[in-house]
Write a protein that holds these residues in place. Structure first.
Motif, PDB file in Angstrom:
ATOM      1  N   GLY A 214      30.932  39.076  28.403  1.00  0.00           N
ATOM      2  CA  GLY A 214      32.478  39.664  28.748  1.00  0.00           C
ATOM      3  C   GLY A 214      32.548  40.993  29.196  1.00  0.00           C
ATOM      4  O   GLY A 214      33.657  41.192  29.588  1.00  0.00           O
TER       5      GLY A 214
ATOM      6  N   GLN B 253      32.986  44.873  18.173  1.00  0.00           N
ATOM      7  CA  GLN B 253      33.031  44.437  19.570  1.00  0.00           C
ATOM      8  C   GLN B 253      31.663  44.413  20.156  1.00  0.00           C
ATOM      9  O   GLN B 253      31.095  45.522  20.559  1.00  0.00           O
TER      10      GLN B 253
ATOM     11  N   GLU C 233      31.831  39.283  23.593  1.00  0.00           N
ATOM     12  CA  GLU C 233      33.030  38.622  23.760  1.00  0.00           C
ATOM     13  C   GLU C 233      32.699  37.143  23.356  1.00  0.00           C
ATOM     14  O   GLU C 233      33.557  36.567  22.542  1.00  0.00           O
TER      15      GLU C 233
ATOM     16  N   MET D  91      40.777  42.498  21.806  1.00  0.00           N
ATOM     17  CA  MET D  91      39.358  42.851  22.204  1.00  0.00           C
ATOM     18  C   MET D  91      39.213  44.131  23.056  1.00  0.00           C
ATOM     19  O   MET D  91      40.046  44.426  23.938  1.00  0.00           O
TER      20      MET D  91
ATOM     21  N   ASN E 218      35.101  44.382  26.892  1.00  0.00           N
ATOM     22  CA  ASN E 218      35.212  44.027  28.275  1.00  0.00           C
ATOM     23  C   ASN E 218      35.131  45.165  28.791  1.00  0.00           C
ATOM     24  O   ASN E 218      34.671  45.147  29.995  1.00  0.00           O
TER      25      ASN E 218
END
Length: 361
Positions: free
Chosen positions: A56, A277, A280, A306, A309
């Motif tokens: 991601g 993190q 993803e 999140m 990304n």
């Protein structure tokens, strides 16, 4: 009347996100090799597209060339201290979670003496000799483990106010010829954790940590570059991605469930799940597995904010940055509701995993 509770409460937070945005296109001209030193087959466009589909990650942040990790931690600390509206001289401890110390741009050498915590205290110009400054290397779960340690100090009565920092510059220890290097980034986050008298327990309600080293210790490690033409004495961060993925899916949801149970709560009580993190797809899979443990097929929308990304995986910094952005309404529509609990969870080198149930005051 019952005696007031001593609660470990976050009273301020701050994050430092480097300004240098590194888009996936940055890697189009990179020569990628496998662990055996063979050039990867296929166009880089294909390699990068598959990487984005799995992780991601579209872009990440790299620190300025003139900055090192303790500089990032210092700037995050300044913001947390300002947000908490405290005098830094009143801090009892400064704990800095990291894994590689200060690594100068283009050098690759780890520098951990003096400790990063000592360097941050120096940069903050704190004179108080009883502000104890030390580091905690614990893989990616390091910041959360430092928060747990700080909680113990506060609950024991040994301290009243602690600065907990997570900072890393993984871009400087990642092999540019390993496609996994596209995961890594730089950043720092910090919180001030204080012991406050409250009518009922709030702040940190429960915590849980596991360390699995019997066969898992070296799934994240340091080895030479995959490019056989590079100096082999230089070490870079390496990982067995598939094994780590499977470990995370098995271990983290169970750790979260046990931590929620220790707090005497149910999954329905949790307003947000803040997970390290790293990837993803992996984070989504862990969240789905957690809900399945409770017999729930549907995962509520918006429960897991999140940052991976656009910020990539900056190790110990991901959780405090994520918390700070949500708390300050800087991550879309995500907010934290007072009086309701959230969950922190992380997994990484060791292998280590941990979880904390934290009730917003």
């Amino acid at each position: 009347m019952p005696a007031p509770s001593i609660s470990s409460v976050i009273t301020g937070s701050g994050s430092f996100i480097p300004a240098n945005i590194i888009d996936n296109s940055h890697f189009l001209e990179t020569e990628f090799f496998d662990a055996q030193g063979h050039r990867l087959v296929g166009a880089n466009e294909t390699i990068i597209r598959k990487f984005h589909q799995i992780t991601g990650i579209q872009e990440r942040r790299y620190a300025d060339a003139g900055m090192v990790n303790s500089d990032l931690g210092y700037h995050a600390a300044l913001l947390a201290i300002e947000n908490a509206n405290i005098d830094p001289e009143t801090l009892d401890y400064i704990i800095v979670a990291h894994n590689y110390g200060d690594v100068k741009d283009g050098c690759g050498r780890v520098d951990m003496v003096p400790t990063l915590a000592a360097r941050v205290k120096h940069l903050l110009r704190i004179r108080n000799p009883y502000t104890v400054a030390y580091d905690l290397p614990f893989g990616c779960p390091g910041w959360l483990q430092a928060l747990i340690q700080a909680h113990y100090y506060l609950q024991s009565g040994d301290a009243k106010r602690i600065l907990v920092i997570g900072a890393e510059t993984l871009s400087r220890v990642s092999d540019p010829h390993d496609r996994d290097s596209m995961i890594y980034s730089d950043g720092a986050g910090a919180v001030v954790l204080e012991a406050l008298e409250t009518e009922t327990k709030t702040g940190i309600l429960s915590h849980l940590t596991v360390s699995d080293t019997y066969s898992q210790a070296h799934w994240l490690r340091n080895t030479h570059s995959y490019n056989p033409d590079k100096p082999q004495e230089q070490l870079y961060i390496k990982m067995d991605g598939r094994k780590i993925y499977e470990y995370a899916l098995t271990t983290v949801p169970q750790a979260i469930q046990k931590c929620i149970q220790k707090a005497g709560l149910d999954l329905d009580d949790i307003q947000k799940v803040l997970i390290h993190q790293a990837n993803e797809k992996m984070d989504q899979a862990m969240l789905e597995r957690l809900f399945k443990l409770y017999g729930k097929a549907e995962v509520p929308a918006g429960i897991m904010p999140m940052t991976v990304n656009t910020l990539g995986n900056n190790s110990v910094a991901t959780l405090p940055i994520l918390y700070d952005l949500v708390q300050k309404h800087q991550l879309g529509d995500h907010t934290l509701e007072a009086g309701r609990p959230l969950v922190f969870a992380s997994v990484g080198a060791g292998m280590n995993a941990n979880a904390v149930v934290y009730q917003m005051p």
